[in-house]
Design a protein around this motif. Structure first.
Motif, PDB file in Angstrom:
ATOM      1  N   ARG A  52       0.701  -1.402   0.004  1.00 44.90           N
ATOM      2  CA  ARG A  52       0.121  -0.003  -0.078  1.00 44.90           C
ATOM      3  C   ARG A  52       0.966   1.256   0.000  1.00 44.90           C
ATOM      4  N   THR A  53       2.008   1.295   0.723  1.00 42.42           N
ATOM      5  CA  THR A  53       2.964   2.300   0.767  1.00 42.42           C
ATOM      6  C   THR A  53       3.604   2.333  -0.615  1.00 42.42           C
ATOM      7  N   VAL A  54       4.115   1.645  -1.438  1.00 43.81           N
ATOM      8  CA  VAL A  54       4.590   1.690  -2.603  1.00 43.81           C
ATOM      9  C   VAL A  54       3.569   2.371  -3.533  1.00 43.81           C
ATOM     10  N   TRP A  55       2.191   1.692  -3.697  1.00 44.62           N
ATOM     11  CA  TRP A  55       1.198   2.323  -4.484  1.00 44.62           C
ATOM     12  C   TRP A  55       0.811   3.915  -4.198  1.00 44.62           C
ATOM     13  N   TYR A  56       0.926   4.361  -2.649  1.00 37.79           N
ATOM     14  CA  TYR A  56       0.507   5.420  -2.335  1.00 37.79           C
ATOM     15  C   TYR A  56       1.816   6.554  -2.800  1.00 37.79           C
ATOM     16  N   PHE A  57       3.187   5.896  -2.350  1.00 43.05           N
ATOM     17  CA  PHE A  57       4.102   6.721  -2.753  1.00 43.05           C
ATOM     18  C   PHE A  57       4.071   7.123  -4.566  1.00 43.05           C
ATOM     19  N   ALA A  58       4.045   6.082  -5.279  1.00 42.64           N
ATOM     20  CA  ALA A  58       4.147   6.186  -6.536  1.00 42.64           C
ATOM     21  C   ALA A  58       3.180   7.076  -7.190  1.00 42.64           C
ATOM     22  N   LYS A  59       1.673   7.044  -6.517  1.00 42.06           N
ATOM     23  CA  LYS A  59       0.720   7.931  -6.995  1.00 42.06           C
ATOM     24  C   LYS A  59       0.925   9.264  -6.638  1.00 42.06           C
ATOM     25  N   ASN A  60       1.682   9.663  -5.603  1.00 40.20           N
ATOM     26  CA  ASN A  60       1.717  10.927  -5.103  1.00 40.20           C
ATOM     27  C   ASN A  60       3.080  11.543  -5.975  1.00 40.20           C
ATOM     28  N   LEU A  61       3.922  10.642  -6.170  1.00 42.02           N
ATOM     29  CA  LEU A  61       5.063  11.291  -6.991  1.00 42.02           C
ATOM     30  C   LEU A  61       4.656  11.516  -8.531  1.00 42.02           C
TER      31      LEU A  61
END
Length: 186
Positions: A144-153
């Motif tokens: 979930r963190t990888v998805w959240y981080f990539a989405k925001n970047l």
């Protein structure tokens, strides 16, 4: 020999080139290093979509800086007649090795910045999961963190604020209160 007389004025230009080369490695060509980390299995890596020839730029700029760094030696050899001018050109490989070291330091510094930004996102996802009472296993939180981080970047990159966003995330001191309590009193 007029060029040697003008070297008195150009003596400090290579220093500016070295500073510029550092910022080239730090702010522009770091995706080459991030690609290596991605191949090694680092999940937090985000590679910007900017189209560039980073490797060609690295080589060309490194050669320019190495050759320009020889100019003070040529100036000194000419001024004091210590050695023939051709010996100054023997310094170019030394300066090329120095550019490799500078590249490594700058790109690792950028990777550390991205890693710090990722761990802020990790703490946020973990905190939101805990606050809602949805206790999840570590693998789920990391995904979930990888998805959240990539989405925001990706969103920040689309708006032209990627570097500013990553820098702000990496240097923030905002920590969710429960994590602060666990680290201070746990």
């Amino acid at each position: 020999m007029d060029i040697f007389a003008s070297l008195d004025y150009w003596f400090w230009v290579p220093v500016l080139f070295w500073i510029g080369l550092f910022f080239w490695f730090y702010r522009v060509s770091y995706p080459t290093y991030l690609k290596k980390l991605l191949k090694k299995g680092q999940k937090w890596v985000f590679i910007p979509k900017s189209k560039g020839y980073w490797l060609v730029g690295d080589v060309v700029l490194s050669l320019i800086v190495a050759v320009s760094s020889v100019l003070p030696s040529i100036w000194a050899f000419n001024k004091w007649n210590v050695l023939p001018l051709e010996y100054a050109l023997a310094e170019i490989p030394l300066f090329l090795v120095l550019t490799l070291v500078l590249s490594s330091v700058a790109k690792k510094k950028t990777a550390a910045l991205y890693r710090s930004a990722y761990f802020l996102a990790y703490r946020k996802v973990r905190y939101e999961s805990d606050i809602k009472g949805n206790f999840r296993n570590e693998a789920d939180i990391q995904n979930r963190t990888v998805w959240y981080f990539a989405k925001n970047l990706k969103n920040a990159e689309a708006h032209g604020r990627l570097w500013k966003y990553v820098n702000a995330m990496a240097k923030t001191k905002k920590i969710p209160p429960d994590i602060y309590a666990e680290t201070m009193y746990g």
